[in-house]
Write a protein that holds these residues in place. Sequence first.
Motif, PDB file in Angstrom:
ATOM      1  N   ALA A 150       0.744  -1.197   0.007  1.00 56.64           N
ATOM      2  CA  ALA A 150       0.098   0.119   0.162  1.00 56.64           C
ATOM      3  C   ALA A 150       0.915   1.266  -0.066  1.00 56.64           C
ATOM      4  O   ALA A 150       2.110   1.180   0.426  1.00 56.64           O
ATOM      5  CB  ALA A 150      -0.673  -0.014   1.255  1.00 56.64           C
ATOM      6  N   GLY A 151       0.337   2.412  -0.563  1.00 58.29           N
ATOM      7  CA  GLY A 151       0.989   3.685  -0.639  1.00 58.29           C
ATOM      8  C   GLY A 151       1.649   3.824  -1.738  1.00 58.29           C
ATOM      9  O   GLY A 151       1.220   3.448  -2.704  1.00 58.29           O
ATOM     10  N   GLU A 152       2.892   4.495  -1.640  1.00 60.65           N
ATOM     11  CA  GLU A 152       3.708   4.861  -2.866  1.00 60.65           C
ATOM     12  C   GLU A 152       3.681   3.922  -3.936  1.00 60.65           C
ATOM     13  O   GLU A 152       3.560   3.903  -5.374  1.00 60.65           O
ATOM     14  CB  GLU A 152       4.790   5.520  -2.420  1.00 60.65           C
ATOM     15  N   PRO A 153       4.376   2.510  -3.643  1.00 63.69           N
ATOM     16  CA  PRO A 153       4.463   1.532  -4.704  1.00 63.69           C
ATOM     17  C   PRO A 153       3.233   1.176  -5.150  1.00 63.69           C
ATOM     18  O   PRO A 153       3.233   1.123  -6.604  1.00 63.69           O
ATOM     19  CB  PRO A 153       4.952   0.228  -3.775  1.00 63.69           C
ATOM     20  N   ALA A 154       2.143   1.059  -4.689  1.00 59.76           N
ATOM     21  CA  ALA A 154       0.903   0.594  -5.376  1.00 59.76           C
ATOM     22  C   ALA A 154       0.318   2.012  -6.370  1.00 59.76           C
ATOM     23  O   ALA A 154      -0.037   1.854  -7.615  1.00 59.76           O
ATOM     24  CB  ALA A 154      -0.201   0.327  -4.276  1.00 59.76           C
ATOM     25  N   ALA A 155       0.701   3.165  -5.748  1.00 60.02           N
ATOM     26  CA  ALA A 155       0.267   4.523  -6.587  1.00 60.02           C
ATOM     27  C   ALA A 155       1.253   4.578  -7.863  1.00 60.02           C
ATOM     28  O   ALA A 155       0.552   4.902  -9.034  1.00 60.02           O
ATOM     29  CB  ALA A 155       0.381   5.658  -5.561  1.00 60.02           C
ATOM     30  N   ARG A 156       2.367   4.153  -7.580  1.00 57.61           N
ATOM     31  CA  ARG A 156       3.052   4.344  -8.746  1.00 57.61           C
ATOM     32  C   ARG A 156       2.847   3.350 -10.081  1.00 57.61           C
ATOM     33  O   ARG A 156       2.703   3.464 -11.055  1.00 57.61           O
ATOM     34  CB  ARG A 156       4.474   4.051  -8.385  1.00 57.61           C
ATOM     35  N   LEU A 157       2.468   1.899  -9.372  1.00 56.12           N
ATOM     36  CA  LEU A 157       2.018   1.008 -10.340  1.00 56.12           C
ATOM     37  C   LEU A 157       0.844   1.425 -11.181  1.00 56.12           C
ATOM     38  O   LEU A 157       0.845   1.313 -12.391  1.00 56.12           O
ATOM     39  CB  LEU A 157       2.116  -0.365  -9.701  1.00 56.12           C
ATOM     40  N   ALA A 158      -0.147   1.880 -10.439  1.00 57.89           N
ATOM     41  CA  ALA A 158      -1.535   2.413 -10.964  1.00 57.89           C
ATOM     42  C   ALA A 158      -1.093   3.441 -11.956  1.00 57.89           C
ATOM     43  O   ALA A 158      -1.858   3.249 -13.149  1.00 57.89           O
ATOM     44  CB  ALA A 158      -2.143   2.971  -9.765  1.00 57.89           C
ATOM     45  N   GLU A 159      -0.173   4.249 -11.830  1.00 62.12           N
ATOM     46  CA  GLU A 159      -0.020   5.493 -12.839  1.00 62.12           C
ATOM     47  C   GLU A 159       0.542   4.785 -13.976  1.00 62.12           C
ATOM     48  O   GLU A 159       0.206   4.971 -15.119  1.00 62.12           O
ATOM     49  CB  GLU A 159       1.218   6.277 -12.158  1.00 62.12           C
ATOM     50  N   GLN A 160       1.508   3.793 -13.936  1.00 61.31           N
ATOM     51  CA  GLN A 160       2.238   3.174 -14.995  1.00 61.31           C
ATOM     52  C   GLN A 160       1.136   2.219 -15.846  1.00 61.31           C
ATOM     53  O   GLN A 160       0.914   2.233 -16.979  1.00 61.31           O
ATOM     54  CB  GLN A 160       3.259   2.230 -14.320  1.00 61.31           C
ATOM     55  N   VAL A 161       0.491   1.600 -14.967  1.00 65.15           N
ATOM     56  CA  VAL A 161      -0.597   0.554 -15.738  1.00 65.15           C
ATOM     57  C   VAL A 161      -1.532   1.411 -16.516  1.00 65.15           C
ATOM     58  O   VAL A 161      -2.169   1.007 -17.784  1.00 65.15           O
ATOM     59  CB  VAL A 161      -0.905  -0.536 -14.832  1.00 65.15           C
ATOM     60  N   ALA A 162      -2.079   2.433 -15.788  1.00 61.12           N
ATOM     61  CA  ALA A 162      -3.276   2.947 -16.523  1.00 61.12           C
ATOM     62  C   ALA A 162      -3.060   3.651 -17.724  1.00 61.12           C
ATOM     63  O   ALA A 162      -3.843   3.993 -18.496  1.00 61.12           O
ATOM     64  CB  ALA A 162      -3.471   4.277 -15.295  1.00 61.12           C
ATOM     65  N   ARG A 163      -1.756   3.636 -17.917  1.00 63.54           N
ATOM     66  CA  ARG A 163      -1.434   4.372 -19.277  1.00 63.54           C
ATOM     67  C   ARG A 163      -1.309   3.321 -20.422  1.00 63.54           C
ATOM     68  O   ARG A 163      -1.330   3.734 -21.682  1.00 63.54           O
ATOM     69  CB  ARG A 163       0.109   4.913 -19.357  1.00 63.54           C
ATOM     70  N   LEU A 164      -1.384   2.119 -20.285  1.00 60.79           N
ATOM     71  CA  LEU A 164      -1.321   1.108 -21.013  1.00 60.79           C
ATOM     72  C   LEU A 164      -2.497   1.040 -21.829  1.00 60.79           C
ATOM     73  O   LEU A 164      -3.496   0.865 -21.297  1.00 60.79           O
ATOM     74  CB  LEU A 164      -0.803  -0.150 -20.249  1.00 60.79           C
ATOM     75  N   PRO A 165      -2.270   0.791 -23.463  1.00 58.90           N
ATOM     76  CA  PRO A 165      -3.518   0.527 -23.911  1.00 58.90           C
ATOM     77  C   PRO A 165      -4.276  -0.662 -23.698  1.00 58.90           C
ATOM     78  O   PRO A 165      -3.676  -1.770 -23.251  1.00 58.90           O
ATOM     79  CB  PRO A 165      -3.016   0.735 -25.450  1.00 58.90           C
ATOM     80  N   GLY A 166      -5.559  -0.830 -23.883  1.00 62.06           N
ATOM     81  CA  GLY A 166      -6.485  -2.075 -23.619  1.00 62.06           C
ATOM     82  C   GLY A 166      -6.647  -2.174 -22.425  1.00 62.06           C
ATOM     83  O   GLY A 166      -7.451  -3.400 -22.260  1.00 62.06           O
TER      84      GLY A 166
END
Length: 367
Positions: free
Chosen positions: A153-169
């Motif tokens: 929880a916290g920064e690691p999860a937030a960072r992953l969300a930012e990266q994955v949310a940019r992926l197409p599909g």
Amino acid sequence: MTMQSDLIGRSVQDLDTPSLLLDLDVVERNIAKMAADARAWGVNVRPHAKTHKTPAVAHMQLAAGAIGITCAKLGEAEVMADGGIGEILISQEIVGELKVHRLIALSQRCHVTTVIDDLEGAEALSQAAGAAGITLDFLVDVTPGFGRTGMPAGEPAARLAEQVARLPGLHFMGIQGYEGHLQFVNPASERETRVAEAMEMLADTKARMEKAGLQLQIVSTAGTGTCRFAARNPVVTEIQPGSYVVMDSRYAGTEAVEFDHSLSILTSVVSRAARSDAVIVDAGLKTLSTDHGPAATRGLPGATYEPAGDEHGRIMYPDGHQLPLGQKLELIPSHCDTTINLHDRYYVVREGMVVDVWNIDARGRIQ
Ligand SMILES: Cc1ncc(COP(=O)(O)O)c(C=O)c1O
């Protein structure tokens, strides 16, 4: 050979043993109670079908207001889709080419939400969704201290969300944060405190994601032992309890879990010869799981059960009392999920009579 349908209308005492019994009156009460509690708490219910593994029960949960169901495995989700369930969250990461293809195929016949805790896994899903021309809804899986799946929880999860949310599909819907380590904590006051801390971790994770410009529609969490406390945090939008429908002896020993046993094993006394203080029944390790300890006896004060091998169990009486040969009695499983997974069907009963026989269609669907 007796047809299963011939058993309908007969007394439970006419069933052969061992058999898995499901008391429908109690199932209905448990489902209605969870639905009413969740309404009062202001959260949605997405019950976990990994417990009952049967579309018929999932349909009862949906009829009581559940917004969809949760599955642990793709195989369970496929069975639920075959059974007419249209809204499914798969609460475990889908990894590997074979499963990714199955997920894409499943998402073309019902609405599936998946969970992600790894950029590499997300890229594989993104590519497959792109190739199929579809968009997959997903939650970032966050661990609020459980340490099984999920980004911390916290920064690691937030960072992953930012990266994955940019992926197409892929379409970001929010987070799942399951606090599985807290389900059975006694006393309830300690569970309450620790669940509040875990939910604060999810709230902090959500706030960080929002600061990064992401919008969260879903914060999904909790099981039977924690949902009443988890629901108090306003960030929680939905709970995923599973065991409440059937209950088991471990949950019965967990404070502030107010559901009744609908699940039991009917077993018969098959031998009395070896000991004067015990009888042997036909329910052993192949009938009842023991990962949460031995089953409890029902209606036999003072008597205890222990497994006595694959096919047998021992009912012990401290006072040396014995039961007649052939006597049928009920045992309450200590762990409902792993016991149900051992059985082909439920004998569905009301007031001691068999009213239906339901195949446990997702039994054994571990892939
Ligand atoms: C991710 C997840 N959510 C919810 C549950 C439901 O928990 P319970 O059966 O204790 O209600 C489980 C159970 O293992 C789970 O793994």
